[in-house]
Design a protein around this motif. Structure first.
Motif, short mmCIF file in Angstrom:
data_model
loop_
_atom_site.label_atom_id
_atom_site.label_comp_id
_atom_site.label_asym_id
_atom_site.label_seq_id
_atom_site.Cartn_x
_atom_site.Cartn_y
_atom_site.Cartn_z
N UNK A 238 17.30 19.29 40.86
CA UNK A 238 17.93 18.04 41.30
C UNK A 238 16.89 16.95 41.52
N UNK A 239 15.72 17.34 42.06
CA UNK A 239 14.66 16.35 42.26
C UNK A 239 14.16 15.82 40.93
N UNK A 240 14.10 16.68 39.91
CA UNK A 240 13.64 16.23 38.61
C UNK A 240 14.63 15.28 37.96
N UNK A 241 15.93 15.52 38.20
CA UNK A 241 16.96 14.75 37.51
C UNK A 241 17.30 13.44 38.21
N UNK A 242 16.96 13.31 39.48
CA UNK A 242 17.32 12.10 40.20
C UNK A 242 16.46 10.92 39.78
N UNK A 243 16.86 9.74 40.17
CA UNK A 243 16.08 8.55 39.86
C UNK A 243 14.88 8.45 40.80
N UNK A 244 13.70 8.23 40.23
CA UNK A 244 12.48 8.03 40.99
C UNK A 244 12.14 6.54 40.97
N UNK A 245 11.73 6.01 42.11
CA UNK A 245 11.39 4.59 42.21
C UNK A 245 9.87 4.46 42.29
N UNK A 246 9.30 3.75 41.31
CA UNK A 246 7.86 3.51 41.24
C UNK A 246 7.60 2.04 41.53
N UNK B 216 17.34 30.92 44.14
CA UNK B 216 18.27 30.11 43.35
C UNK B 216 18.43 28.72 43.95
N UNK B 217 18.54 28.64 45.29
CA UNK B 217 18.68 27.34 45.95
C UNK B 217 17.43 26.49 45.74
N UNK B 218 16.25 27.13 45.83
CA UNK B 218 15.00 26.40 45.62
C UNK B 218 14.93 25.84 44.20
N UNK B 219 15.32 26.65 43.22
CA UNK B 219 15.29 26.20 41.82
C UNK B 219 16.28 25.07 41.59
N UNK B 220 17.46 25.16 42.20
CA UNK B 220 18.45 24.10 42.05
C UNK B 220 17.97 22.80 42.69
#
Length: 307
Positions: free
Chosen positions: A99-107, A91-95
């Protein structure tokens, strides 16, 4: 009839720390290895297991000759605790992944490529991935992922750390470009017999000062390209200035295909000699290999589809 207090005592769980200590000791059947795994002392593991046994009123280990062995009760509890911890870890791994998918990514992308190729196509990426938050920033040359950059698009013309993961996007193809109404004045011949006239004014850039030499080395135009600089030539601070000067009719610039393809398609620029590969390529750089279903993987697929 048992009281509510006694029922509560029956269903109350032991401390999570004690259960973690027990699970590690049960899995390894060694208090010292369990202590090292949990960064505790041997004595702390031993006390936690003893308190758990006292609370349950059952022996969980047999202690013989400085070794420990699970009892039947220990095996039963170890299966249950191990399964529960596995569920929590999953569950922690999935969360965390969510969270990584939802955060802002800087390109980070080289400025001219960002302005003339990536930004014009970016609405398509946003339409295909409306839930992804990717922030575009301009940057060229060396960089560090420790400075707030998650991904970077760079040409492989500078050394980078071996730990960086690189995914090829497209080979660099370059060629002279100018305004269509200047082709006759600055180029001789047509199609396969076309050549750059020595008198043609050339546009240079300080960010890629050897662009003309690199094109000459990769093409059959070496004699014309090798001429010395003339007063009619101009040098600009950035690549996009030299390309804009070509659009304005000030001279002939070396144009990478991806940076001028839209202008050629719209008739703003012409490339009488076509384009040749100069031996470099653009890559998507990341701190690690993109995982399936991740933001980097989605971005990589889209970039390659638009190359």
């Amino acid at each position: 009839m048992p009281s509510r207090a006694s029922l509560a005592d029956e269903t109350r769980l032991p401390s999570l720390l004690a259960l973690r200590c027990f699970e590690a000791a049960a899995r390894t059947e060694n208090f010292s290895r369990a202590a090292a795994e949990l960064h505790l002392t041997h004595g702390a593991i031993s006390r936690a297991v003893r308190l758990l046994e006292d609370e349950l009123g059952l022996a969980l280990f047999e202690r013989r000759n400085r070794r420990v062995f699970l009892t039947d009760a220990g095996h039963t509890l170890a299966r249950a605790v191990g399964g529960g911890l596995d569920l929590m870890r999953q569950a922690v791994s999935e969360l965390r992944a969510s969270a990584r998918q939802q955060r802002r990514w800087v390109l980070s992308c080289e400025p001219t490529l960002l302005m003339r190729w990536l930004i014009p196509r970016w609405p398509d990426f946003q339409a295909r991935h409306p839930s992804l938050d990717v922030h575009l920033v301009a940057g060229g040359g060396p960089f560090s992922f420790a400075n707030g950059i998650d991904l970077a698009i760079r040409r492989d013309d500078f050394p980078r750390p071996d730990s960086y993961h690189a995914e090829p996007l497209f080979d660099e193809q370059v060629g002279p470009v100018c305004r269509p109404d200047k082709v006759e004045a600055w180029f001789s011949g047509r199609k396969r017999n076309a050549a750059l006239k020595p008198s043609a004014p050339r546009l240079h850039t300080r960010t890629r000062p050897t662009a003309w030499q690199e094109w000459a080395a990769a093409s059959t135009q070496a004699p014309a390209a090798a001429r010395a600089a003339r007063a009619s030539d101009q040098t600009f601070d950035h690549f996009y200035f030299s390309l804009q000067a070509a659009v304005a009719g000030l001279g002939v610039a070396i144009g990478p295909w991806q940076l001028v393809r839209d202008d050629i398609a719209s008739g703003v620029l012409a490339a009488p000699l076509g384009f040749v590969e100069d031996g470099t390529r653009y890559c998507l750089l990341s701190a690690r290999e993109p995982e399936a279903g991740s933001v980097p993987e989605a971005l990589l697929a889209w970039l390659r589809g638009n190359a």
